[in-house]
Scaffold this motif. Structure first.
Motif, PDB file in Angstrom:
ATOM      1  N   ASP A   1       0.809  -1.137  -0.023  1.00 54.82           N
ATOM      2  CA  ASP A   1       0.142   0.086  -0.102  1.00 54.82           C
ATOM      3  C   ASP A   1       0.941   1.197   0.131  1.00 54.82           C
ATOM      4  OD1 ASP A   1      -2.234  -1.648   0.151  1.00 54.82           O
ATOM      5  OD2 ASP A   1      -2.529  -1.672   2.173  1.00 54.82           O
ATOM      6  N   LEU A   2       1.842   1.153   0.871  1.00 58.13           N
ATOM      7  CA  LEU A   2       2.884   2.435   0.877  1.00 58.13           C
ATOM      8  C   LEU A   2       3.490   2.599  -0.672  1.00 58.13           C
ATOM      9  CD1 LEU A   2       4.442   1.894   4.454  1.00 58.13           C
ATOM     10  CD2 LEU A   2       3.064   3.853   3.572  1.00 58.13           C
TER      11      LEU A   2
ATOM     12  N   GLU B   1       4.318   5.575  -5.421  1.00 63.86           N
ATOM     13  CA  GLU B   1       4.370   5.658  -7.036  1.00 63.86           C
ATOM     14  C   GLU B   1       3.449   6.773  -7.246  1.00 63.86           C
ATOM     15  OE1 GLU B   1       3.130   3.151 -10.974  1.00 63.86           O
ATOM     16  OE2 GLU B   1       2.981   2.131  -8.993  1.00 63.86           O
ATOM     17  N   THR B   2       2.222   7.018  -6.653  1.00 65.32           N
ATOM     18  CA  THR B   2       1.592   8.113  -7.065  1.00 65.32           C
ATOM     19  C   THR B   2       2.137   9.507  -6.842  1.00 65.32           C
ATOM     20  OG1 THR B   2      -0.703   6.935  -6.582  1.00 65.32           O
ATOM     21  CG2 THR B   2      -0.778   9.267  -6.646  1.00 65.32           C
ATOM     22  N   LEU B   3       2.748   9.658  -5.681  1.00 64.19           N
ATOM     23  CA  LEU B   3       3.118  10.855  -5.277  1.00 64.19           C
ATOM     24  C   LEU B   3       4.539  11.154  -5.798  1.00 64.19           C
ATOM     25  CD1 LEU B   3       2.408  10.518  -1.440  1.00 64.19           C
ATOM     26  CD2 LEU B   3       1.380  12.366  -3.088  1.00 64.19           C
ATOM     27  N   ALA B   4       4.940  10.217  -6.682  1.00 63.77           N
ATOM     28  CA  ALA B   4       6.400  10.676  -7.576  1.00 63.77           C
ATOM     29  C   ALA B   4       5.960  11.741  -8.531  1.00 63.77           C
ATOM     30  CB  ALA B   4       6.822   9.219  -8.092  1.00 63.77           C
ATOM     31  N   SER B   5       4.718  11.947  -9.053  1.00 64.79           N
ATOM     32  CA  SER B   5       4.515  12.659 -10.082  1.00 64.79           C
ATOM     33  C   SER B   5       3.411  13.721  -9.520  1.00 64.79           C
ATOM     34  CB  SER B   5       4.012  12.152 -11.184  1.00 64.79           C
ATOM     35  OG  SER B   5       2.899  11.118 -10.885  1.00 64.79           O
TER      36      SER B   5
ATOM     37  N   GLU C   1      10.092   5.963   6.923  1.00 64.30           N
ATOM     38  CA  GLU C   1       9.683   6.817   5.958  1.00 64.30           C
ATOM     39  C   GLU C   1      10.706   6.857   4.792  1.00 64.30           C
ATOM     40  OE1 GLU C   1       8.580  10.975   6.353  1.00 64.30           O
ATOM     41  OE2 GLU C   1       7.521  10.409   8.468  1.00 64.30           O
ATOM     42  N   GLU C   2      12.054   6.905   5.133  1.00 66.48           N
ATOM     43  CA  GLU C   2      13.109   6.754   4.097  1.00 66.48           C
ATOM     44  C   GLU C   2      13.216   5.914   3.051  1.00 66.48           C
ATOM     45  OE1 GLU C   2      15.219   5.269   8.220  1.00 66.48           O
ATOM     46  OE2 GLU C   2      13.721   6.709   7.375  1.00 66.48           O
ATOM     47  N   ASP C   3      12.314   4.819   3.243  1.00 65.94           N
ATOM     48  CA  ASP C   3      12.125   3.870   2.253  1.00 65.94           C
ATOM     49  C   ASP C   3      10.972   4.186   1.144  1.00 65.94           C
ATOM     50  OD1 ASP C   3      14.039   2.088   3.643  1.00 65.94           O
ATOM     51  OD2 ASP C   3      12.532   1.111   4.677  1.00 65.94           O
ATOM     52  N   ILE C   4      10.493   5.220   1.516  1.00 70.00           N
ATOM     53  CA  ILE C   4       9.384   5.584   0.419  1.00 70.00           C
ATOM     54  C   ILE C   4       9.515   7.143   0.605  1.00 70.00           C
ATOM     55  CG2 ILE C   4       7.427   4.081   0.832  1.00 70.00           C
ATOM     56  CD1 ILE C   4       6.399   5.299   3.235  1.00 70.00           C
ATOM     57  N   PRO C   5      10.441   7.687  -0.322  1.00 70.59           N
ATOM     58  CA  PRO C   5      10.820   8.906  -0.290  1.00 70.59           C
ATOM     59  C   PRO C   5       9.609  10.131  -0.719  1.00 70.59           C
ATOM     60  CG  PRO C   5      11.821   7.848  -2.121  1.00 70.59           C
ATOM     61  CD  PRO C   5      11.377   6.906  -1.047  1.00 70.59           C
TER      62      PRO C   5
ATOM     63  N   LEU D   1       4.243  13.727   3.442  1.00 66.56           N
ATOM     64  CA  LEU D   1       3.965  13.792   5.028  1.00 66.56           C
ATOM     65  C   LEU D   1       4.419  15.194   5.172  1.00 66.56           C
ATOM     66  CD1 LEU D   1       4.548  10.213   5.899  1.00 66.56           C
ATOM     67  CD2 LEU D   1       2.334  11.282   5.676  1.00 66.56           C
ATOM     68  N   ASP D   2       5.850  15.733   5.001  1.00 64.25           N
ATOM     69  CA  ASP D   2       6.425  16.945   5.117  1.00 64.25           C
ATOM     70  C   ASP D   2       5.428  18.094   4.713  1.00 64.25           C
ATOM     71  OD1 ASP D   2       8.633  15.822   6.709  1.00 64.25           O
ATOM     72  OD2 ASP D   2       9.906  15.945   4.941  1.00 64.25           O
TER      73      ASP D   2
END
Length: 207
Positions: A138-139, A144-148, A178-182, A188-189
């Motif tokens: 899920d993460l 993937e979505t938030l990459a763009s 979090e570092e595994d899902i940049p 989140l920041d």
């Protein structure tokens, strides 16, 4: 039409579902009362006003002008309409609904259940492995979505973001980093930087 002072939120410390609603109220500076419910108290021993308002015996429950609203994402939809905030652009309604339903079945299931199992209810190794695999999957979908995309819909932060992020501010408690899902970490920041944002540990503490 009810007045803002008529809003009462029942929630619980540690509940990301409650936090979604509390966060929206805080981010929009909507006057309300917050009453924590101790979830370790048997349901029949919980406050009578909460028992009467909670159709499912669960948190969160929002009482607005005498009407009780249950289920976190349904409450978010009600409040987005009520406050005209975090509701996205008119053309984004379907996308927001998709994310809300996805959250209910996916990340809103996997991450909190993994966290609960690690913190409060030890499970067999195969159960933990199953929950972790689902959470990681899920993460990855979010990442993937938030990459763009800065947020989940183009117009900016919406109730979709509040719903999908609610439990992710407790990622270390679920054994996740979090570092595994940049891209998720950057998102989140961005949410943490919103005026009025409060960490769930503070937001859900007793007033």
């Amino acid at each position: 039409m009810s007045t803002p002072a008529s809003l009462l939120l029942y929630g619980a410390a540690g509940s990301g579902h409650s936090y979604k609603v509390r966060s929206l109220l805080l981010l929009t500076a909507t006057p309300h009362r917050y009453q924590p419910i101790a979830l370790d108290t048997p349901r029949v021993e919980r406050p009578a006003d909460f028992v009467a308002a909670s159709h499912f015996g669960e948190v969160p429950v929002l009482v607005d002008g005498g009407t009780a609203y249950c289920q976190s994402n349904a409450i978010l939809l009600h409040l987005a309409q009520r406050t005209r905030a975090f509701c996205g652009a008119a053309a984004e309604g379907s996308a927001i609904l998709e994310w809300l339903f996805w959250e209910t079945n996916r990340i809103g299931f996997s991450v909190p259940n993994l966290r609960f199992a690690l913190r409060w209810a030890p499970q067999p190794a195969e159960v933990l492995a199953y929950l972790r695999e689902r959470a990681v999957t899920d993460l990855a979908t979010l990442n993937e979505t938030l990459a763009s995309s800065e947020f989940l819909v183009p117009s900016g932060p919406s109730i979709a973001d509040l719903a999908c992020s609610a439990y992710l501010f407790w990622l270390p408690e679920a054994g996740l980093a979090e570092e595994d899902i940049p891209h998720v970490s950057r998102w989140l920041d961005s949410l943490r930087a919103l005026p009025g944002w409060v960490h769930p540990n503070e937001a859900m503490a007793s007033p």
